[in-house]
Design a protein around this motif. Structure first.
Motif, PDB file in Angstrom:
ATOM      1  N   LEU A 142       0.824  -1.200   0.000  1.00 54.36           N
ATOM      2  CA  LEU A 142       0.000   0.000   0.000  1.00 54.36           C
ATOM      3  C   LEU A 142       0.862   1.256   0.000  1.00 54.36           C
ATOM      4  CD1 LEU A 142      -3.354   0.732   1.188  1.00 54.36           C
ATOM      5  CD2 LEU A 142      -1.646   2.158   2.295  1.00 54.36           C
ATOM      6  N   GLN A 143       1.926   1.280   0.803  1.00 52.78           N
ATOM      7  CA  GLN A 143       2.816   2.441   0.826  1.00 52.78           C
ATOM      8  C   GLN A 143       3.466   2.648  -0.539  1.00 52.78           C
ATOM      9  OE1 GLN A 143       3.047   4.634   3.168  1.00 52.78           O
ATOM     10  NE2 GLN A 143       4.699   5.873   2.281  1.00 52.78           N
ATOM     11  N   ALA A 144       3.810   1.562  -1.218  1.00 52.78           N
ATOM     12  CA  ALA A 144       4.375   1.681  -2.562  1.00 52.78           C
ATOM     13  C   ALA A 144       3.358   2.316  -3.507  1.00 52.78           C
ATOM     14  CB  ALA A 144       4.807   0.314  -3.082  1.00 52.78           C
ATOM     15  N   GLY A 145       2.083   1.961  -3.342  1.00 52.46           N
ATOM     16  CA  GLY A 145       1.045   2.572  -4.155  1.00 52.46           C
ATOM     17  C   GLY A 145       0.901   4.055  -3.870  1.00 52.46           C
ATOM     18  N   LEU A 146       0.997   4.435  -2.588  1.00 52.40           N
ATOM     19  CA  LEU A 146       0.923   5.851  -2.230  1.00 52.40           C
ATOM     20  C   LEU A 146       2.115   6.619  -2.801  1.00 52.40           C
ATOM     21  CD1 LEU A 146      -0.215   5.573   1.501  1.00 52.40           C
ATOM     22  CD2 LEU A 146      -1.603   6.354  -0.438  1.00 52.40           C
ATOM     23  N   GLU A 147       3.274   6.010  -2.793  1.00 54.11           N
ATOM     24  CA  GLU A 147       4.466   6.676  -3.327  1.00 54.11           C
ATOM     25  C   GLU A 147       4.364   6.824  -4.841  1.00 54.11           C
ATOM     26  OE1 GLU A 147       7.651   4.314  -1.816  1.00 54.11           O
ATOM     27  OE2 GLU A 147       7.396   5.056   0.247  1.00 54.11           O
ATOM     28  N   ARG A 148       3.687   5.908  -5.484  1.00 50.60           N
ATOM     29  CA  ARG A 148       3.442   6.036  -6.930  1.00 50.60           C
ATOM     30  C   ARG A 148       2.424   7.139  -7.203  1.00 50.60           C
ATOM     31  NH1 ARG A 148       1.094   1.076 -10.630  1.00 50.60           N
ATOM     32  NH2 ARG A 148       0.368   2.348 -12.396  1.00 50.60           N
ATOM     33  N   ALA A 149       1.394   7.240  -6.365  1.00 43.39           N
ATOM     34  CA  ALA A 149       0.363   8.257  -6.555  1.00 43.39           C
ATOM     35  C   ALA A 149       0.871   9.652  -6.214  1.00 43.39           C
ATOM     36  CB  ALA A 149      -0.866   7.922  -5.706  1.00 43.39           C
ATOM     37  N   PHE A 150       1.782   9.725  -5.226  1.00 40.99           N
ATOM     38  CA  PHE A 150       2.323  11.012  -4.777  1.00 40.99           C
ATOM     39  C   PHE A 150       3.855  10.937  -4.768  1.00 40.99           C
ATOM     40  CE2 PHE A 150      -1.729  10.326  -2.550  1.00 40.99           C
ATOM     41  CZ  PHE A 150      -2.447  11.442  -2.965  1.00 40.99           C
ATOM     42  N   PRO A 151       4.487  10.940  -5.932  1.00 39.49           N
ATOM     43  CA  PRO A 151       5.940  10.747  -5.978  1.00 39.49           C
ATOM     44  C   PRO A 151       6.738  11.822  -5.256  1.00 39.49           C
ATOM     45  CG  PRO A 151       5.078  11.423  -8.124  1.00 39.49           C
ATOM     46  CD  PRO A 151       3.892  11.095  -7.274  1.00 39.49           C
ATOM     47  N   ASP A 152       6.177  13.023  -5.144  1.00 42.71           N
ATOM     48  CA  ASP A 152       6.913  14.116  -4.517  1.00 42.71           C
ATOM     49  C   ASP A 152       6.642  14.253  -3.020  1.00 42.71           C
ATOM     50  OD1 ASP A 152       8.034  14.853  -6.974  1.00 42.71           O
ATOM     51  OD2 ASP A 152       6.269  16.055  -7.483  1.00 42.71           O
ATOM     52  N   ASP A 153       5.475  13.767  -2.578  1.00 45.92           N
ATOM     53  CA  ASP A 153       5.092  13.976  -1.178  1.00 45.92           C
ATOM     54  C   ASP A 153       4.141  12.882  -0.703  1.00 45.92           C
ATOM     55  OD1 ASP A 153       4.773  15.147   1.309  1.00 45.92           O
ATOM     56  OD2 ASP A 153       3.130  16.452   0.636  1.00 45.92           O
ATOM     57  N   ASP A 199      -9.969  -4.642  -1.220  1.00 43.72           N
ATOM     58  CA  ASP A 199     -10.560  -4.540   0.116  1.00 43.72           C
ATOM     59  C   ASP A 199      -9.568  -3.951   1.111  1.00 43.72           C
ATOM     60  OD1 ASP A 199     -12.914  -5.582  -0.776  1.00 43.72           O
ATOM     61  OD2 ASP A 199     -12.751  -7.503   0.263  1.00 43.72           O
ATOM     62  N   VAL A 200      -8.335  -4.431   1.062  1.00 42.14           N
ATOM     63  CA  VAL A 200      -7.316  -3.927   1.984  1.00 42.14           C
ATOM     64  C   VAL A 200      -7.045  -2.451   1.712  1.00 42.14           C
ATOM     65  CG1 VAL A 200      -4.944  -4.192   2.802  1.00 42.14           C
ATOM     66  CG2 VAL A 200      -6.280  -6.210   2.180  1.00 42.14           C
ATOM     67  N   ALA A 201      -6.957  -2.086   0.446  1.00 42.83           N
ATOM     68  CA  ALA A 201      -6.738  -0.682   0.095  1.00 42.83           C
ATOM     69  C   ALA A 201      -7.879   0.189   0.606  1.00 42.83           C
ATOM     70  CB  ALA A 201      -6.602  -0.539  -1.421  1.00 42.83           C
ATOM     71  N   THR A 202      -9.109  -0.274   0.442  1.00 42.78           N
ATOM     72  CA  THR A 202     -10.262   0.479   0.934  1.00 42.78           C
ATOM     73  C   THR A 202     -10.176   0.671   2.442  1.00 42.78           C
ATOM     74  OG1 THR A 202     -11.672  -0.321  -0.856  1.00 42.78           O
ATOM     75  CG2 THR A 202     -12.781   0.524   1.108  1.00 42.78           C
ATOM     76  N   GLY A 203      -9.758  -0.356   3.153  1.00 35.50           N
ATOM     77  CA  GLY A 203      -9.639  -0.257   4.598  1.00 35.50           C
ATOM     78  C   GLY A 203      -8.620   0.777   5.027  1.00 35.50           C
ATOM     79  N   PHE A 204      -7.442   0.745   4.407  1.00 36.04           N
ATOM     80  CA  PHE A 204      -6.398   1.706   4.767  1.00 36.04           C
ATOM     81  C   PHE A 204      -6.781   3.128   4.364  1.00 36.04           C
ATOM     82  CE2 PHE A 204      -3.235  -1.849   5.034  1.00 36.04           C
ATOM     83  CZ  PHE A 204      -2.667  -1.479   6.242  1.00 36.04           C
ATOM     84  N   LEU A 205      -7.371   3.266   3.175  1.00 36.38           N
ATOM     85  CA  LEU A 205      -7.613   4.603   2.629  1.00 36.38           C
ATOM     86  C   LEU A 205      -8.863   5.268   3.194  1.00 36.38           C
ATOM     87  CD1 LEU A 205      -6.691   3.996  -1.124  1.00 36.38           C
ATOM     88  CD2 LEU A 205      -5.247   4.832   0.726  1.00 36.38           C
ATOM     89  N   THR A 206      -9.735   4.492   3.829  1.00 34.75           N
ATOM     90  CA  THR A 206     -10.956   5.089   4.393  1.00 34.75           C
ATOM     91  C   THR A 206     -11.116   4.838   5.890  1.00 34.75           C
ATOM     92  OG1 THR A 206     -12.335   3.127   3.909  1.00 34.75           O
ATOM     93  CG2 THR A 206     -12.172   4.817   2.191  1.00 34.75           C
ATOM     94  N   GLY A 207     -10.332   3.907   6.447  1.00 35.99           N
ATOM     95  CA  GLY A 207     -10.512   3.553   7.849  1.00 35.99           C
ATOM     96  C   GLY A 207      -9.330   3.863   8.740  1.00 35.99           C
ATOM     97  N   GLY A 220      -9.616  11.330  -4.167  1.00 37.62           N
ATOM     98  CA  GLY A 220      -9.576  10.019  -3.530  1.00 37.62           C
ATOM     99  C   GLY A 220      -9.734   8.843  -4.468  1.00 37.62           C
ATOM    100  N   PRO A 221     -10.770   8.803  -5.331  1.00 37.26           N
ATOM    101  CA  PRO A 221     -10.943   7.648  -6.221  1.00 37.26           C
ATOM    102  C   PRO A 221      -9.755   7.412  -7.149  1.00 37.26           C
ATOM    103  CG  PRO A 221     -12.974   8.899  -6.071  1.00 37.26           C
ATOM    104  CD  PRO A 221     -11.926   9.703  -5.355  1.00 37.26           C
ATOM    105  N   ALA A 222      -9.161   8.479  -7.649  1.00 39.02           N
ATOM    106  CA  ALA A 222      -8.005   8.313  -8.536  1.00 39.02           C
ATOM    107  C   ALA A 222      -6.824   7.718  -7.782  1.00 39.02           C
ATOM    108  CB  ALA A 222      -7.626   9.655  -9.154  1.00 39.02           C
ATOM    109  N   VAL A 223      -6.617   8.186  -6.560  1.00 40.08           N
ATOM    110  CA  VAL A 223      -5.537   7.647  -5.737  1.00 40.08           C
ATOM    111  C   VAL A 223      -5.789   6.179  -5.443  1.00 40.08           C
ATOM    112  CG1 VAL A 223      -4.421   7.773  -3.488  1.00 40.08           C
ATOM    113  CG2 VAL A 223      -4.967   9.870  -4.726  1.00 40.08           C
TER     114      VAL A 223
END
Length: 253
Positions: A142-153, A199-207, A220-223
């Motif tokens: 999941l963190q790798a996905g966040l780093e891909r979505a937000f490469p600068d921050d 499901d796991v992504a939804t849990g982290f990103l909304t819970g 949010g949906p794009a991320v």
């Protein structure tokens, strides 16, 4: 947030470790248990099953979690409480337990000192804390996905908070400084099973607090689509099984 956390994350990430921790608690034959950072009550329910003769008091700083947990695990007495200023008398419990909560304490020294205070002489403090982010396959993906979505921050909640207290030597030192004798501290790896990485992504990103970080940055949906794609690349499609590592500690007052 409690609903998303309970539905998507508890069965995958937290229930396997709750069953383990409750079994360790039951071996101690406690009669008065205090649980800290109880969340939605997954460990609370496991404790009431594993130690049915014990009186369990479950606490959390978040009132929404207390309300949710009280409905989910009615076998315990639920109270809102700050672990750094516990509203209980000296020596009130013979076991204090905490599942993946100590990482969130702003002042761990104060919290551990309070735990020591409310334990009877010889009482035990039993808890777990996540290992490094790289040892938790779901969170790392999941963190790798966040780093891909937000490469600068990219949001840093996961590496700095849930996985930010991952040095067992430091944990043991903090316990000793609070007056505890460390009896046990070891690494434990269990498997989490999810219906899908979505499901796991939804849990982290909304819970979890990751949600607020995303709301501040972007759509949010794009991320979520980017994160799910990255997690799928790393963990696969369909039902997913992946290892998760934690440290388990037991200390005596």
């Amino acid at each position: 947030m409690p609903t998303a956390y309970e539905h998507y994350l508890v069965p995958v990430l937290f229930r396997p470790f709750a069953e383990d921790l409750a079994a360790r608690a039951a071996v101690l034959h406690p009669r008065r248990i205090l649980e800290l950072a109880s969340g939605t009550g997954v460990l609370t329910s496991a404790l009431t099953r594993a130690a049915p003769l014990a009186d369990v008091t479950a606490t959390d700083l978040n009132e929404a979690m207390v309300a949710f947990g009280a409905a989910r695990a009615p076998g315990a007495v639920w109270r809102q409480a700050d672990a750094q200023r516990l509203p209980f008398p000296d020596g009130a419990f013979d076991l204090v337990v905490c599942q993946f909560g100590v990482m969130f304490f702003p002042d761990r020294a104060a919290a551990f000192t309070e735990v020591h205070r409310v334990l009877a002489p010889g009482g035990r403090f039993l808890f777990n804390t996540w290992g490094p982010l790289t040892t938790h396959s779901f969170a790392a993906a999941l963190q790798a996905g966040l780093e891909r979505a937000f490469p600068d921050d990219p949001p840093q909640f996961l590496p700095t908070v849930p996985h930010g207290y991952a040095d067992p030597t430091q944990v043991a030192s903090d316990l000793t400084a609070a007056g505890f004798a460390v009896e046990e501290g070891h690494e434990l790896t269990l498997e989490g099973r999810a219906a899908s990485v979505a499901d796991v992504a939804t849990g982290f990103l909304t819970g979890t607090p990751v949600r607020a970080a995303i709301d501040e940055r972007s759509d949010g949906p794009a991320v979520q689509a980017t994160v799910v794609e990255e997690m799928t690349t790393r963990l696969g499609r369909g039902p997913v099984t992946a290892p998760m590592t934690a440290y388990v500690f037991r200390a005596a007052a």
